[in-house]
Design an enzyme around this catalytic site. Structure first.
Site, PDB file in Angstrom:
ATOM      1  N   GLU A 103       0.830  -1.207   0.000  1.00 53.10           N
ATOM      2  CA  GLU A 103       0.000   0.000   0.000  1.00 53.10           C
ATOM      3  C   GLU A 103       0.862   1.253   0.000  1.00 53.10           C
ATOM      4  OE1 GLU A 103      -2.386   1.559  -0.691  1.00 53.10           O
ATOM      5  OE2 GLU A 103      -4.219   1.179   0.443  1.00 53.10           O
ATOM      6  N   ASP A 107      -4.052   5.839   6.259  1.00 57.13           N
ATOM      7  CA  ASP A 107      -4.583   7.099   6.784  1.00 57.13           C
ATOM      8  C   ASP A 107      -5.487   6.735   7.968  1.00 57.13           C
ATOM      9  OD1 ASP A 107      -5.579   9.625   7.127  1.00 57.13           O
ATOM     10  OD2 ASP A 107      -6.401   9.849   5.136  1.00 57.13           O
TER      11      ASP A 107
HETATM   12  P1  IMP Z   1      -7.645   4.880   4.683  1.00 54.69           P
HETATM   13  O1  IMP Z   1      -8.726   3.879   4.475  1.00 54.69           O
HETATM   14  O2  IMP Z   1      -8.156   6.136   5.308  1.00 54.69           O
HETATM   15  O3  IMP Z   1      -6.455   4.334   5.435  1.00 54.69           O
HETATM   16  O4  IMP Z   1      -7.201   5.364   3.262  1.00 54.69           O
HETATM   17  C1  IMP Z   1      -6.281   4.716   2.518  1.00 54.69           C
HETATM   18  C2  IMP Z   1      -6.272   5.204   1.090  1.00 54.69           C
HETATM   19  O5  IMP Z   1      -6.677   6.575   0.959  1.00 54.69           O
HETATM   20  C3  IMP Z   1      -4.864   5.157   0.569  1.00 54.69           C
HETATM   21  O6  IMP Z   1      -4.606   3.932  -0.027  1.00 54.69           O
HETATM   22  C4  IMP Z   1      -4.808   6.315  -0.402  1.00 54.69           C
HETATM   23  O7  IMP Z   1      -5.161   5.847  -1.671  1.00 54.69           O
HETATM   24  C5  IMP Z   1      -5.824   7.296   0.104  1.00 54.69           C
HETATM   25  N1  IMP Z   1      -5.171   8.373   0.887  1.00 54.69           N
HETATM   26  C6  IMP Z   1      -5.109   8.484   2.228  1.00 54.69           C
HETATM   27  N2  IMP Z   1      -4.417   9.576   2.598  1.00 54.69           N
HETATM   28  C7  IMP Z   1      -4.028  10.173   1.460  1.00 54.69           C
HETATM   29  C8  IMP Z   1      -3.247  11.364   1.191  1.00 54.69           C
HETATM   30  O8  IMP Z   1      -2.759  12.095   2.078  1.00 54.69           O
HETATM   31  N3  IMP Z   1      -3.059  11.648  -0.122  1.00 54.69           N
HETATM   32  C9  IMP Z   1      -3.555  10.886  -1.127  1.00 54.69           C
HETATM   33  N4  IMP Z   1      -4.268   9.772  -0.922  1.00 54.69           N
HETATM   34  C10 IMP Z   1      -4.505   9.419   0.360  1.00 54.69           C
HETATM   35 MG    MG Z   2      -4.369   3.480  -1.929  1.00 54.69          MG
END
Ligand code: IMP
Ligand code: MG
Length: 183
Positions: A103, A107
């Site tokens: 990955e 986030d």
């Molecule tokens: P999560 O489910 O919130 O952990 O999001 C994960 C996905 O969101 C990652 O695989 C990224 O594709 C996208 N993402 C999260 N944070 C960022 C960021 O700061 N910039 C760009 N894409 C992000």
């Molecule tokens: Mg991603």
């Protein structure tokens, strides 16, 4: 492209291409040591993980397989919705396999915790996670990550595969996006 090519859209440079490559070499050595004699199936999460997958796969000094999944947890915005949909599924059978999810960033952790449970339910021997970036202050669920590159501040970043509205993925390094771009 280079930071200088989109200078006005960036608030802060976080990681250069050189720093990223050095870290990926480190991660590759750790992954090799933990999987001796066992073939790894790298599962890249489209589209953000394309760059880290390409560099990690080439850094590994053992034969691996690659497969891809596309999931969606974000719309065009900068906040995770928590709703994960499979847009493209794997082609591989995971039965008995040692799977390493590759990955770009963790986030909220919602995408990966969902994805790991999903892949585990398919009969993989192990499902581990390698993520280049993590935002510790943004985590909403605990995710057990075996290989992590860098912990970064809770800001929206772009580059090295990471986009904002499909832009900036081809930036060589990682930078904080200037708020004026999305406000
Ligand atoms: P999560 O489910 O919130 O952990 O999001 C994960 C996905 O969101 C990652 O695989 C990224 O594709 C996208 N993402 C999260 N944070 C960022 C960021 O700061 N910039 C760009 N894409 C992000
Ligand atoms: Mg991603």
């Amino acid at each position: 492209m280079e930071f200088s090519d989109v200078e006005n859209d960036l608030a802060e440079i976080l990681l250069t291409e050189e720093e990223i490559h050095a870290k990926i070499e480190e991660l590759a050595r750790a992954i090799e040591a933990d999987h001796q004699g066992e073939k790894i199936l790298l599962v890249g999460v489209l589209r953000g993980a394309v760059m880290v997958m390409a560099d990690l796969a080439r850094a590994l000094k053992v034969d691996i397989e690659m497969d891809w999944m596309a999931v969606s947890s974000y719309g065009a915005g900068t906040q995770s919705s928590g709703v994960v949909r499979i847009l493209k599924d794997l082609d591989s059978d995971l039965t008995g396999r040692r799977v390493l999810i590759v990955e770009d960033i963790i986030d909220s952790g919602l995408t990966l915790s969902w994805l790991r449970a999903n892949l585990e339910s398919r009969g993989a021997k192990t499902v581990e996670i390698c993520a280049l970036l993590r935002k510790p202050d943004a985590l909403k669920v605990e995710v057990d990550v075996t290989y992590i590159g860098f912990d970064i501040p809770n800001k929206f970043v772009v580059g090295y595969g990471l986009d904002y509205a499909e832009q900036y993925r081809n930036l060589r390094g990682v930078a904080v996006l200037a708020p004026h771009v999305y406000e």
